[in-house]
Design a protein around this motif. Structure first.
Motif, PDB file in Angstrom:
ATOM      1  N   ASP A  19       0.954  -1.240   0.212  1.00 57.17           N
ATOM      2  CA  ASP A  19       0.090   0.096  -0.056  1.00 57.17           C
ATOM      3  C   ASP A  19       1.041   1.219  -0.034  1.00 57.17           C
ATOM      4  O   ASP A  19       0.512   2.274  -0.695  1.00 57.17           O
ATOM      5  CB  ASP A  19      -0.869  -0.114   1.264  1.00 57.17           C
ATOM      6  CG  ASP A  19      -1.901  -1.134   1.086  1.00 57.17           C
ATOM      7  OD1 ASP A  19      -2.250  -1.454   0.109  1.00 57.17           O
ATOM      8  OD2 ASP A  19      -2.706  -1.494   2.061  1.00 57.17           O
ATOM      9  N   SER A  22       2.440   1.411  -3.519  1.00 60.73           N
ATOM     10  CA  SER A  22       1.709   2.104  -4.355  1.00 60.73           C
ATOM     11  C   SER A  22       1.584   3.535  -4.233  1.00 60.73           C
ATOM     12  O   SER A  22       1.235   4.513  -4.942  1.00 60.73           O
ATOM     13  CB  SER A  22       0.166   1.419  -4.767  1.00 60.73           C
ATOM     14  OG  SER A  22      -0.362   1.448  -3.603  1.00 60.73           O
ATOM     15  N   TYR A  52      -0.156  -3.979  -7.752  1.00 61.13           N
ATOM     16  CA  TYR A  52      -1.432  -4.168  -7.831  1.00 61.13           C
ATOM     17  C   TYR A  52      -1.849  -5.761  -8.146  1.00 61.13           C
ATOM     18  O   TYR A  52      -2.399  -6.461  -7.357  1.00 61.13           O
ATOM     19  CB  TYR A  52      -2.298  -3.431  -8.898  1.00 61.13           C
ATOM     20  CG  TYR A  52      -2.547  -2.084  -8.515  1.00 61.13           C
ATOM     21  CD1 TYR A  52      -2.679  -1.804  -7.222  1.00 61.13           C
ATOM     22  CD2 TYR A  52      -2.336  -1.130  -9.499  1.00 61.13           C
ATOM     23  CE1 TYR A  52      -2.858  -0.512  -6.848  1.00 61.13           C
ATOM     24  CE2 TYR A  52      -2.753   0.287  -9.079  1.00 61.13           C
ATOM     25  CZ  TYR A  52      -2.784   0.602  -7.761  1.00 61.13           C
ATOM     26  OH  TYR A  52      -3.149   1.943  -7.445  1.00 61.13           O
ATOM     27  N   ASP A  57      -4.940  -6.909  -6.566  1.00 58.77           N
ATOM     28  CA  ASP A  57      -5.806  -6.053  -6.679  1.00 58.77           C
ATOM     29  C   ASP A  57      -6.196  -5.713  -8.330  1.00 58.77           C
ATOM     30  O   ASP A  57      -5.630  -4.869  -8.987  1.00 58.77           O
ATOM     31  CB  ASP A  57      -5.415  -4.665  -6.229  1.00 58.77           C
ATOM     32  CG  ASP A  57      -6.261  -3.519  -6.219  1.00 58.77           C
ATOM     33  OD1 ASP A  57      -7.424  -3.622  -6.872  1.00 58.77           O
ATOM     34  OD2 ASP A  57      -5.996  -2.658  -5.365  1.00 58.77           O
ATOM     35  N   ASN A  60      -7.771  -2.496  -9.900  1.00 52.38           N
ATOM     36  CA  ASN A  60      -6.581  -1.224  -9.954  1.00 52.38           C
ATOM     37  C   ASN A  60      -5.725  -1.559 -10.943  1.00 52.38           C
ATOM     38  O   ASN A  60      -5.494  -0.718 -11.689  1.00 52.38           O
ATOM     39  CB  ASN A  60      -6.124  -0.933  -8.638  1.00 52.38           C
ATOM     40  CG  ASN A  60      -7.004   0.103  -7.712  1.00 52.38           C
ATOM     41  OD1 ASN A  60      -7.516   0.928  -8.416  1.00 52.38           O
ATOM     42  ND2 ASN A  60      -6.845  -0.054  -6.677  1.00 52.38           N
ATOM     43  N   ALA A  61      -5.245  -2.774 -11.216  1.00 48.45           N
ATOM     44  CA  ALA A  61      -4.382  -3.094 -12.264  1.00 48.45           C
ATOM     45  C   ALA A  61      -4.989  -2.972 -13.761  1.00 48.45           C
ATOM     46  O   ALA A  61      -4.328  -2.185 -14.544  1.00 48.45           O
ATOM     47  CB  ALA A  61      -4.014  -4.485 -12.273  1.00 48.45           C
ATOM     48  N   THR A  64      -5.233   0.995 -14.205  1.00 48.73           N
ATOM     49  CA  THR A  64      -3.893   1.399 -14.693  1.00 48.73           C
ATOM     50  C   THR A  64      -3.306   1.188 -15.851  1.00 48.73           C
ATOM     51  O   THR A  64      -2.695   1.757 -16.714  1.00 48.73           O
ATOM     52  CB  THR A  64      -2.805   0.973 -13.668  1.00 48.73           C
ATOM     53  OG1 THR A  64      -3.505   1.307 -12.353  1.00 48.73           O
ATOM     54  CG2 THR A  64      -1.488   1.744 -13.711  1.00 48.73           C
TER      55      THR A  64
END
Length: 127
Positions: A19, A22, A52, A57, A60-61, A64
């Motif tokens: 976290d 990122s 991610y 995740d 979010n991947a 992005t």
């Protein structure tokens, strides 16, 4: 600078603090966007996507990767665009969203054929 934030993010990855990593990658992205450092931005997006994906995740991947594609299109970098579509296809395939996986694989294939990347085309035919 952005490279300072990226360095901290790499340290956070090594400390198993995804976290925090990122957050630092996102700070680097903010700076790179403001300075219009689009080539560096692609690299940082890629680093953030790695964080991610390692942490499952996927939402979010995917988001992005879509930002990555927009930036690669601004750079007129078809190879990077094809890579992103291929990787998006893999993410959707892993989520069993076969129609979206196929759409992204097809987009990657079309670009690879246009730029005459025979190795890339062969890879896509083996998916």
């Amino acid at each position: 600078t952005a490279s300072f934030y990226k360095l901290i993010a790499y340290i956070k990855i090594n400390l198993n603090l995804p976290d925090s990593a990122s957050a630092y990658f996102n700070k680097a992205i903010t700076i790179q966007k403001s300075l219009k450092e689009n080539e560096s931005l692609l690299s940082t997006y890629n680093d953030l996507i790695y964080v991610y994906q390692v942490n499952s995740d996927i939402a979010n991947a995917i988001a992005t990767w879509k930002k990555y594609i927009i930036t690669a299109k601004e750079l007129k970098d078809p190879s990077s665009i094809a890579i992103a579509y291929f990787n998006l296809g893999d993410l959707f395939f892993d989520k069993w969203n076969i129609p979206l996986a196929l759409d992204n694989y097809y987009n990657a294939l079309k670009i690879r054929e246009e730029i005459k990347d025979n190795n890339g085309v062969a890879t896509l035919y083996n998916v």
